[in-house]
Design an enzyme around this catalytic site. Structure first.
Site, mmCIF file in Angstrom:
data_model
loop_
_atom_site.group_PDB
_atom_site.id
_atom_site.type_symbol
_atom_site.label_atom_id
_atom_site.label_comp_id
_atom_site.label_asym_id
_atom_site.label_seq_id
_atom_site.Cartn_x
_atom_site.Cartn_y
_atom_site.Cartn_z
ATOM 1 N N GLY A 128 98.652 -60.828 99.110
ATOM 2 C CA GLY A 128 99.618 -60.397 100.110
ATOM 3 C C GLY A 128 99.023 -59.350 101.036
ATOM 4 N N SER A 129 99.498 -59.285 102.274
ATOM 5 C CA SER A 129 99.054 -58.240 103.194
ATOM 6 C C SER A 129 99.807 -56.941 102.907
ATOM 7 C CB SER A 129 99.281 -58.686 104.636
ATOM 8 O OG SER A 129 98.420 -59.767 104.929
ATOM 9 N N GLY A 130 99.406 -55.874 103.606
ATOM 10 C CA GLY A 130 100.043 -54.574 103.410
ATOM 11 C C GLY A 130 99.191 -53.625 102.593
ATOM 12 N N HIS A 131 97.993 -54.081 102.187
ATOM 13 C CA HIS A 131 97.088 -53.240 101.391
ATOM 14 C C HIS A 131 95.831 -52.860 102.173
ATOM 15 C CE1 HIS A 131 99.670 -54.408 98.138
ATOM 16 N NE2 HIS A 131 99.311 -55.673 98.216
ATOM 17 N N LYS A 171 93.648 -60.597 92.183
ATOM 18 C CA LYS A 171 94.394 -59.520 91.532
ATOM 19 C C LYS A 171 95.462 -60.147 90.639
ATOM 20 C CE LYS A 171 95.702 -57.167 95.290
ATOM 21 N NZ LYS A 171 95.406 -58.264 96.253
ATOM 22 N N ASP A 196 99.518 -64.919 92.970
ATOM 23 C CA ASP A 196 98.094 -65.012 93.321
ATOM 24 C C ASP A 196 97.334 -65.856 92.309
ATOM 25 O OD1 ASP A 196 98.405 -63.454 95.571
ATOM 26 O OD2 ASP A 196 97.743 -61.594 94.615
ATOM 27 N N HIS A 205 103.010 -52.557 95.195
ATOM 28 C CA HIS A 205 104.102 -53.159 95.957
ATOM 29 C C HIS A 205 105.385 -52.375 95.743
ATOM 30 C CE1 HIS A 205 101.273 -56.304 94.595
ATOM 31 N NE2 HIS A 205 101.300 -56.623 95.862
#
Lengths: 330, 330
Positions: A53-56, A104, A109, A218
């Site tokens: 996921g994006s945001g990291h 991860k 994932d 998250h």
């Protein structure tokens, strides 16, 4: 929600457009949300793919480049990328020597990378895989069977990327990745929640006088909440669970990571506290990283990662790396 | 106030202790709050000193190293360092060819660096100086006669540092610094206030649906407040005043800078918007920086810097640099 965005549904693609404009050394597939090197590595070397996921950010796209990743697959914010996109990335970077997937440990994932590996192998691409599960905070979590994969991912991508660049074969690269995962542990904490653009409000409420110890990247619940404490006490609460879980005496690579909204002046202060406790416990910090490397959108807080390191790992760590997020010796 | 600190009065020194532990390539004078290179540059080269209030990290301490600064003097948060400490730094790094002071245009910094230059010259050290005043937002400000010095400082320190490393004499380095200052402009905005540790509460109040355009890096008032707008509109409001103030057509170095609490995913999105407007206006972005380079503690927001660049400036920009905050080609 206060963010520098246009429509919430356009955040990922518009951010990827900015990455493409800022980094001519990268190639950005805006349809599949895949970032690769503009100049692929030479034929016959193992390629490394990660994603999630994006945001990291900078993880993972900011770690594409010589000495680290060959491709990163960016899911929507906090959402796993689909198997077909992971496969697109895998196919794009294979140089005939196989591809390592760095995953991860989040259920989405893990499943999607597994499916992508099957799709790729049907096309004759050999895929190896490592699942990173370094977070000592909780055993199972909201999106996880087993421990979560967090900060160690950054260190692992660097070290394994160097080994692939040297020309090791896929079996050796997989073995190294598993060794790194076995020798590293992380623990994080939050001062504030993050806000997912599509949700429009904070993921959780954290009162003004409270912090959360053991938070996930998250915003998943950690171990417990308690009144905000001084940095020295927070450092103790992050380091002790790590040292309780692994014998880290001897040389180590240590990362003090910011969650996204915590400024450097605080991260360096925390690093001083963490380093003091580690050194007192027999950990010799041979290398370190201080900064924002695996973030949780606009969350304030930090995490500590400790990787027990022998000469081999230190040599691979020191090898040249040239990516937007990590660069030295090149 | 939610921060990773111990006592507010210890923030600066404890953060410097962390810097010292994290960066063996730097030497940190904890008494005078001066950061220098552990290995000084060779005799006969001009040295570069900058400094100012803390809270803007990585500026300035994170820019000490080969190809950039020789020393940084760290005042308390948002407070000018005293003249005697600037003098200590100046004396420590002089290699017999004189020292350039890079001073952001704030009254305290200007006065204290001037006094330090006089003290140094009484000891036989030749000091040249440049005052950076690139912020187009306001003519005079809370702490300023004339325009404020902001983002251009980062680009100037890089370019002038490269020139000093090449062996240019003090007069030539001063001339170059003034040229860069004349050709660069910046403009910033905030989504939130910052909180100075010693104050314990936000510097200003900004309602949940408002943003401030033209903000200073200490939370000084900007041009106006207005309802939070989409990124494309914010980009327009940052770029237009810059292009209205300077003819920037042709090659340029552009920085999209985060104020400290804004994550990379948003900064890259903003960079895409800013780049589109600039290119449409005839600015050819030859080089760029996207990230947190000159911050305002935990403020959310961003700034844009545009530096008109000829071949000489681009060559100096591309020269190797090896500092915690900026590193390439070394």
């Amino acid at each position: 929600m206060k963010k520098l965005i246009n429509a919430p549904e356009d955040v990922l693609v518009e951010s990827l457009k900015g990455v493409a404009l800022a980094h001519p050394e990268l190639s950005v597939d805006l349809e599949n949300h895949v970032i690769t090197r503009a100049t692929p590595k030479t034929q016959g070397k193992v390629a490394i793919v990660s994603g999630g996921g994006s945001g990291h950010e900078p993880l993972h796209g900011g770690f594409v480049g010589t000495g680290m990743l060959d491709a990163a697959v960016a899911g929507e914010v906090f959402t796993s990328p689909t198997p077909d996109r992971v496969q697109v990335a895998t196919k794009a970077v294979d140089r005939g020597a196989g591809v390592l997937h760095i995953v991860k440990n989040y259920t989405g994932d893990v499943l999607n990378f597994e499916m992508a590996a099957e799709l790729a192998s049907m096309e004759g691409i050999e895929v190896g895989s490592v699942t990173v599960d370094d977070d000592v905070a909780v055993q199972d979590s909201l999106y996880t069977a087993g421990r979560r994969g967090v900060g160690l991912t950054v260190l692992l991508e660097k070290i394994v990327g160097a080994a692939a660049e040297e020309g090791r074969d896929l079996a050796a690269v997989v073995e190294l990745a598993k060794k790194v995962n076995g020798q590293g542990r992380s623990m994080g904490m939050a001062l504030t929640s993050c806000t997912v653009p599509a949700a429009g409000k904070p993921t959780f409420d954290l009162p003004d006088d409270q912090m959360e110890i053991g938070i996930g990247i998250h915003g998943e619940p950690g171990r417990h909440r308690e009144p905000l404490a001084p940095a020295s006490e927070i450092a103790r609460q992050l380091v002790e669970p790590i040292l309780g879980d692994i014998d880290a005496a001897g040389p180590a690579i240590v990362m003090l990571n910011g969650m996204g909204a915590t400024p450097l002046i605080e991260l360096y202060l925390m690093y001083g506290e963490v380093a003091a406790i580690l050194e007192k416990s027999g950990v010799q910090i041979a290398r370190n990283l201080v900064g924002n490397y695996i973030t949780s959108l606009d969350m304030a807080g930090c995490s500590v990662t400790v990787l027990k390191a022998d000469d081999e790992l230190l040599r691979l760590w020191d090898a040249p790396v040239n990516t937007p997020g990590l660069r030295w010796g090149a």
